[in-house]
Every structure is written in structure tokens, then in C-alpha cells.
Design an enzyme around this catalytic site. Sequence first.
Site, mmCIF file in Angstrom:
data_model
loop_
_atom_site.group_PDB
_atom_site.id
_atom_site.type_symbol
_atom_site.label_atom_id
_atom_site.label_comp_id
_atom_site.label_asym_id
_atom_site.label_seq_id
_atom_site.Cartn_x
_atom_site.Cartn_y
_atom_site.Cartn_z
ATOM 1 N N LYS A 1 37.732 41.600 43.133
ATOM 2 C CA LYS A 1 36.656 42.341 42.475
ATOM 3 C C LYS A 1 37.131 43.167 41.290
ATOM 4 C CE LYS A 1 33.315 42.692 46.258
ATOM 5 N NZ LYS A 1 33.877 41.660 47.096
ATOM 6 N N ARG B 1 30.715 29.135 44.195
ATOM 7 C CA ARG B 1 30.306 28.042 45.070
ATOM 8 C C ARG B 1 28.788 27.920 45.021
ATOM 9 N NH1 ARG B 1 28.057 31.042 49.100
ATOM 10 N NH2 ARG B 1 29.043 33.023 49.640
#
Length: 650
Positions: free
Chosen positions: A116, A297
Site C-alpha cells: 500500500k 485481478r
Amino acid sequence: MMKSLLIANRGEIACRIIRTARRLGIETVAVYSAADAGALHVRSADRAVAIGAAPASESYLVGERILAAARDTGAAAIHPGYGFLSENADFAQSVIDAGLIWVGPRPASIRAMGLKDAAKARMIAAGVPVTPGYLGDDQSADRLLAEASAIGWPVLIKAVAGGGGKGMRRVDSADAFVNALASCRREATASFGDDRVLIEKYIPSPRHIEVQVFGDTHGNVVHLFERDCSLQRRHQKVIEEAPAPGMDAATRAAVCDAAVRAARAVDYVGAGTIEFIADGSQGLSADRIWFMEMNTRLQVEHPVTEAITGQDLVEWQLRVAAGEPLPCRQEDLAIDGWAMEARLYAEDPATGFLPSTGPLTRLRLPADIRIDTGVEQGDVVTPFYDPMIAKLIVHASTREAAAEALSAACAQVEVAPVRTNAGFLARCARADAFRAGTATTGFIAAAGDDLLRTTDDAPAMAALGWRLEEMMEPDASPWAPSPDALFGFRLNHAPMPARIAFRQNGTARVADVRPDGAGWSIALDGQAPVMRGETLPTTHGLLPAAPWTGPIQIFADGDLHIVDFPNRPELAGGTTVNGTIRAPMPGRIVSIDVAEGDTVTKGQTLLVLEAMKMEQALIAPFDGIVATLTAEQGGQVVEGAMLAEVTRDA
């Protein structure tokens, strides 16, 4: 296009991929663990290969076994679905190194967005707005506390390698920070093997907005508009929709353009999602929407994007992986109507949403909407994997129509004996805040028991009605062979009321029943009558086999209710099939009509119990002899006390 495809996943996403691959003429190979040997995705694929024991760590997460299965079957490509190895850059690289087609983003892109702090640094450089916070390398508690204080309370501590709410804590003051940091680090280490954290400003009225992006190997990147995934429970999405309510054209353009910049910043190929957090306190505005993270994804909620764009995102994935350009340009894509998706899980809201496992003896899902599922009736929900049963997807011309369709679809679900969250989903879709399009990520937690409250009386009355209809045969006569036909019959007297003891979802309940013309008046648990005449609630039920050898399963508003008449077999609540007569409730014996040794016939009154000013006749379950009589005239008895025993004639 590749000729064969191995799907390195299970359940509904494996079945979803198989459908598109079959339409495109691609041979499919499924992999399965010992627990999934008979699973739907295994039955649906052209070929299937066993890869290990039931735990995912010994099967679906073992990349070497999946590669071996691809090699042994001659598969040309591997699609990871989502979860498991889908965002594992090392596995993606191993697939490429083996000379196979990887249906997903480049390993470098996965790594770039996997942490992150590094991802946010890239976004800042790309001009993508990010939530105010601290992303620095100094991870000392003192530095983190100082940065949090400078940002302003409340703040979020988030694991750098986190996801799904793991390693995340809200902190409201400096006094609570150190303990929260320690807890967050322990959870991050256990979940991700990395205890590093970042600090973000906490948004008090957060909405979760995400944008579907797609890139190809020819340098093209497009977005397929946004989704709103704000309806969450413990950071897990419950209902998703597209487009986002309250999103005007200017804000949509700004957010979607930022998402495309984010994808270009990591040279993205394939399907991805850029997730944003929005301050929903004053509606959606581009200056109050910030980047959170990227999911590299396909997402669980991709069907709502497919519904509003008319595109098959799995087909897009396969074509891009095969080297083809994107099927559409940005100007070819448009929003058509509104779509919503609810995640139907095998879990019990009444027990804090604990997973519910076992056979799907009954599985009835709405027939007029899109259903993505990995199970069929007769399959088993095991404790080894995510407990999702299905995704219920609706599409309508307006948001109001979509919400109505979704709540109706959830209310129609019939699953037994496994418990589900269908009723909870139906109530979420009907909630005022959801219908208004203003729900934030904290809505479900704030609503509390209002979303858990089930409709108890209607299923109870339906079960009682079915039971009474069974007993009141047509053209009942005093000379009828079955005493069931004589319910309430008394010569030269008004029909006699009765009290029926039963259990509903394990809770003891009592119904006072009075014949009322052609029907009945029923009062539950000493309250005012809740049903009169012949009107029965609208419910769906599974009746036990005659003569009522088991409980009734009632489906009402998506919830499963188990209603059992433990003292069955005739109306008299205290009679049991083995001839033991027990008190169905506390009360007083007002009359005893037999003595020990007397011969009795089926349906003959043995004694009468009075409770709450109502009399209940306890009757003989069959022809026989009164072997034992322990009841005393005028005596007080407790619920369950044995009063008499009848044995069959020798």
C-alpha cells in the site's frame, strides 16, 4: 486464442470462467482438492485433476501442483480467478517461465500495487489523489504517533501488505494509539508476514467507490465505469452496484480518468480495479474522493459491470492474454441501466454470521435473474473454503427497480438445512438508507439488530395452519374413523379451545387455538389473536412425511424457520407416539376421565389440563390400556411432567 485453459480456482468463479471458455471453444481443465472431488466446477470442466488434500494450503495454494496439472494435461494457459494465487507475483512469473499464458497482469504490476505505501507513492507521482496520511520508512511507534497527531484524529492504522480489513484499526485518540498499533502489527504479521503500517486520515462518512479498468499489451487502457461497494460488514462487501448512486457526469469523469492514470502508472495489462474512498457526508464530489488501493485481478462483483456495459470481462481477459487488443475503445462503452449483486453466504446471522456447513438438501434460487454459483442441490458446504453459495445479480432500467428486484430475489431464496444470510440481504436491500443511495461503509454496523430481525409469527402461523388443516378433515363427522376429524367437537357444547406447544428455531412457543367458523383464531404466546378465519400467511414450506415424523421447514423472507411439534402426534400437546402423556405446559389438572387399567380408544380424552384460563384435553394416541396414571385431580404440574402412560393392547 489459446486452445486449452486450466482454472487454478474453485467454486463459482471457476464455473463462471468455464462458461465463457466453453462459449469461445476453449477446452477447460479444473483442479480440485479432496474436499472438492464431486464439486460443480469439477463436473462442469472438460477435464479435472486432483491436486491435494482439503486444506487450501495443501492444494489450491500450492503453485507447483497447479503447474504440474497444467503440464500433465497440456493446458496452454492458466486463469487464477480471484483469491488463492491470483495476486501472487511469484506464481504469475512461474507460469510465464513455464512457457504458459498467464491470464492476469504482469508480475511487475502485481508487485507495484501489492504494497500500500509503495502504491500510494506511485499514485501521487501519477497525479492520482490519495487520502492524507503517512507512508514513511520510519516505523517507530513515536514517529507513527507523531504523524497521526499531525494528521488529526481519528486516523486509520493500516497494514502495508494488508487487505480484507486485516491489520487495520481506527484510533480516536493519542492515548489509544500505542495499543492499537501493537494489535495491528500482530495481526499484520500473522496474516501477511509483514508488520509495517501506514497512517491515513479516517473519513467519518466513507463510501467505497471502485473503477473497473482494463489494459492490453498494445498500450490501450480503458475504464468500464464505477461500482459502489459501500454496503459492507466488517470490511467485507455485502451488496455491490453499478453505477454508483449520486455520481454526476463531472465526478464520474474525474474519478474514472484518475483510475486510468493509475493503471497506466504501472503499465497495467488485464482486468484490475482501482479502489477509492469517498467522503459521502455531502454527496459525491471529485475533491472528496481519494485512492485507496488497486486489486490486480478480476473482482467478485464484476457481474454488475458486465450487466451495465453488456461486456463479458472474462472474455476480455482471455483475449488480452492471447495478445489481442481490447475489444472496445473508450468511446464505445456506455452505461445501460442499473445492476446490483448480493453475496449469498452459508452463514447464520443469528449466531454472529458464523459459517454454516453441511449438505444443501434444498437449494432453490430465483429463476428470472443471473445466478453465479458453484453448487447445486445435493452438494455439501465444507468448512475448508469461503462459504459463498451464490451471487444474485439483477439488472433493471432504474436503480429503484433494481433494488426492488434484488430484495425480492433474496426473499425467494430457499436453502436448508444450511443457514444463509438471504433474509439479512433482503432487509439490507429494503433499508431506507440503501434505497436512498446514501449508505456508508458503517451502515450495517449502525443498523444493528434491525437487519437481523426475522419475521417469526408468520412462519409459526403457517405451520400451525398446515397442522390444523391436516387434523380437520373435510366433511368431519362424530362417526369418522379418525379422531383428527373431531378437533374441537363436543356434544351439546361449543367447540373446545386447545393449546399447542411447539418450538420455533429452538425457542419454546405456545399457540392458543379456538375454532372460529370454518377456520380458527390463533393467539401466540399469550398475546392477542394474530390470525382469524381461514387466512394463512404467504410462505413456502417443506412438510415432514406423514404422519408428521419431523419438523416443518418454513421459508419466509429468505429466512429458514424450523417449527417442530415435539409432543405431536394428535392435537393434544402432551401426547407422544410411545404412549407417554406429558404436560405440554405448566398448569392444573381440572379433570381425570380414566383410571389405571381402563381400556381406551385412540382420541379418547384421558384428562384435562388448565393453564392461563385455557383447557387442553390430553388424549390417547392409540387403542390401548392406561398402564400408569400419576396425575392428581386439582394438582399443579410443571411442563414436561409425566401424567399417564398408555400401552397397546396385547
